[in-house]
Design a protein around this motif. Structure first.
Motif, PDB file in Angstrom:
ATOM      1  N   SER A  28      -1.830  -1.587  -5.401  1.00  0.00           N
ATOM      2  CA  SER A  28      -1.877  -1.897  -6.835  1.00  0.00           C
ATOM      3  C   SER A  28      -1.633  -3.380  -7.063  1.00  0.00           C
ATOM      4  CB  SER A  28      -0.814  -1.091  -7.588  1.00  0.00           C
ATOM      5  OG  SER A  28      -1.092   0.285  -7.503  1.00  0.00           O
ATOM      6  N   ILE A  29      -2.434  -3.955  -7.953  1.00  0.00           N
ATOM      7  CA  ILE A  29      -2.350  -5.381  -8.287  1.00  0.00           C
ATOM      8  C   ILE A  29      -2.374  -5.521  -9.806  1.00  0.00           C
ATOM      9  CG2 ILE A  29      -3.494  -7.640  -8.067  1.00  0.00           C
ATOM     10  CD1 ILE A  29      -4.842  -5.439  -5.655  1.00  0.00           C
ATOM     11  N   ILE A  30      -1.485  -6.332 -10.350  1.00  0.00           N
ATOM     12  CA  ILE A  30      -1.525  -6.621 -11.784  1.00  0.00           C
ATOM     13  C   ILE A  30      -2.563  -7.713 -12.001  1.00  0.00           C
ATOM     14  CG2 ILE A  30      -0.252  -7.488 -13.793  1.00  0.00           C
ATOM     15  CD1 ILE A  30       2.277  -6.235 -12.595  1.00  0.00           C
ATOM     16  N   ASP A  31      -3.647  -7.353 -12.684  1.00  0.00           N
ATOM     17  CA  ASP A  31      -4.742  -8.296 -12.923  1.00  0.00           C
ATOM     18  C   ASP A  31      -4.507  -9.179 -14.142  1.00  0.00           C
ATOM     19  OD1 ASP A  31      -6.431  -7.916 -10.790  1.00  0.00           O
ATOM     20  OD2 ASP A  31      -7.759  -6.528 -11.832  1.00  0.00           O
ATOM     21  N   PRO A  39       0.834  -1.212   0.000  1.00  0.00           N
ATOM     22  CA  PRO A  39       0.000   0.000   0.000  1.00  0.00           C
ATOM     23  C   PRO A  39       0.867   1.259   0.000  1.00  0.00           C
ATOM     24  CG  PRO A  39      -0.691  -1.528   1.728  1.00  0.00           C
ATOM     25  CD  PRO A  39       0.597  -2.051   1.165  1.00  0.00           C
ATOM     26  N   THR A  40       0.353   2.292  -0.636  1.00  0.00           N
ATOM     27  CA  THR A  40       1.050   3.577  -0.666  1.00  0.00           C
ATOM     28  C   THR A  40       0.926   4.254   0.698  1.00  0.00           C
ATOM     29  OG1 THR A  40      -0.961   4.732  -1.337  1.00  0.00           O
ATOM     30  CG2 THR A  40       0.500   3.935  -3.105  1.00  0.00           C
ATOM     31  N   THR A  90      -4.782   6.681  -7.784  1.00  0.00           N
ATOM     32  CA  THR A  90      -4.546   5.301  -8.217  1.00  0.00           C
ATOM     33  C   THR A  90      -3.547   5.243  -9.362  1.00  0.00           C
ATOM     34  OG1 THR A  90      -6.512   5.319  -9.648  1.00  0.00           O
ATOM     35  CG2 THR A  90      -6.784   4.445  -7.406  1.00  0.00           C
ATOM     36  N   PHE A  91      -3.596   6.212 -10.268  1.00  0.00           N
ATOM     37  CA  PHE A  91      -2.646   6.185 -11.379  1.00  0.00           C
ATOM     38  C   PHE A  91      -1.236   6.533 -10.894  1.00  0.00           C
ATOM     39  CE2 PHE A  91      -0.629   7.499 -15.377  1.00  0.00           C
ATOM     40  CZ  PHE A  91      -0.888   6.362 -16.120  1.00  0.00           C
ATOM     41  N   LYS A  92      -1.163   7.427  -9.927  1.00  0.00           N
ATOM     42  CA  LYS A  92       0.149   7.753  -9.347  1.00  0.00           C
ATOM     43  C   LYS A  92       0.747   6.514  -8.672  1.00  0.00           C
ATOM     44  CE  LYS A  92       2.431  10.923  -6.176  1.00  0.00           C
ATOM     45  NZ  LYS A  92       2.260  12.047  -5.235  1.00  0.00           N
ATOM     46  N   GLY A 124       1.864   4.112 -11.303  1.00  0.00           N
ATOM     47  CA  GLY A 124       3.063   4.628 -11.959  1.00  0.00           C
ATOM     48  C   GLY A 124       4.309   4.398 -11.133  1.00  0.00           C
ATOM     49  N   LYS A 125       4.224   4.715  -9.865  1.00  0.00           N
ATOM     50  CA  LYS A 125       5.383   4.567  -8.977  1.00  0.00           C
ATOM     51  C   LYS A 125       5.748   3.114  -8.737  1.00  0.00           C
ATOM     52  CE  LYS A 125       6.611   8.726  -7.657  1.00  0.00           C
ATOM     53  NZ  LYS A 125       7.845   9.245  -8.144  1.00  0.00           N
ATOM     54  N   GLN A 126       4.763   2.251  -8.714  1.00  0.00           N
ATOM     55  CA  GLN A 126       5.040   0.873  -8.350  1.00  0.00           C
ATOM     56  C   GLN A 126       5.097  -0.063  -9.552  1.00  0.00           C
ATOM     57  OE1 GLN A 126       1.840   0.503  -5.442  1.00  0.00           O
ATOM     58  NE2 GLN A 126       3.364   0.528  -3.823  1.00  0.00           N
TER      59      GLN A 126
END
Length: 156
Positions: free
Chosen positions: A108-111, A14-15, A64-66, A69-71
């Motif tokens: 963030s999770i890669i679906d 988590p951020t 969410t996009f930030k 992007g960061k992760q």
């Protein structure tokens, strides 16, 4: 080169909490040209049962996009060439509106990762929770990493 399928399901930490401010909500609503007073007037928001102003539905994209992007995008192991990326799709599912004063964290999770005509299609889900751990919203972002011309020719 296609993105590695083994990244599907990868979950990033988590951020740090993002504090949602009234002014940020107002600026965002103005940038959209949305004059709904629930976004700018605390009294109008309270009249509708909210404790403070709420954010327009697409506001959540700003955090969410930030986070993605960061992760995700900057994950050197994933190897995504961001110079070739275009935004393919975006959608949101809400448990409740984002409110001024919220302190939100994004996981963030890669679906999914798909390849189509040499292009990589990356779907990233952003789970947004408040500081109590309650779910606020989920963001679904699709990024398309365009193939280099040579890769397109090879895939034909």
């Amino acid at each position: 080169m296609a993105l590695d399928q083994s990244f599907v399901g990868r979950t990033y930490p988590p951020t740090a909490a993002y504090e949602v401010g009234r002014e940020k909500i107002r600026e965002f609503a103005e940038s959209l040209g949305d004059t709904n007073p629930v976004y700018t007037d605390p009294e109008a928001a309270r009249d509708l049962g909210y404790p403070d102003v709420i954010a327009p539905p697409t506001f959540i994209f700003t955090i969410t996009f930030k986070a993605a992007g960061k992760q995700v995008v900057e994950d050197p192991q994933l190897g995504l060439d961001y110079s070739r990326v275009v935004h393919g799709d975006q959608r949101f599912e809400y448990t409740r509106p984002v409110r001024a004063g919220d302190r939100l964290k994004v996981t963030s999770i890669i679906d999914s990762i798909k390849s189509l005509a040499g292009n990589d299609i990356l779907s990233v889900r952003g789970e947004v929770h408040d500081e109590a751990g309650d779910h606020v919203a989920t963001s679904f972002t699709t990024l398309v990493a365009r193939a280099a011309d040579a890769e397109v020719e090879e895939s034909r």
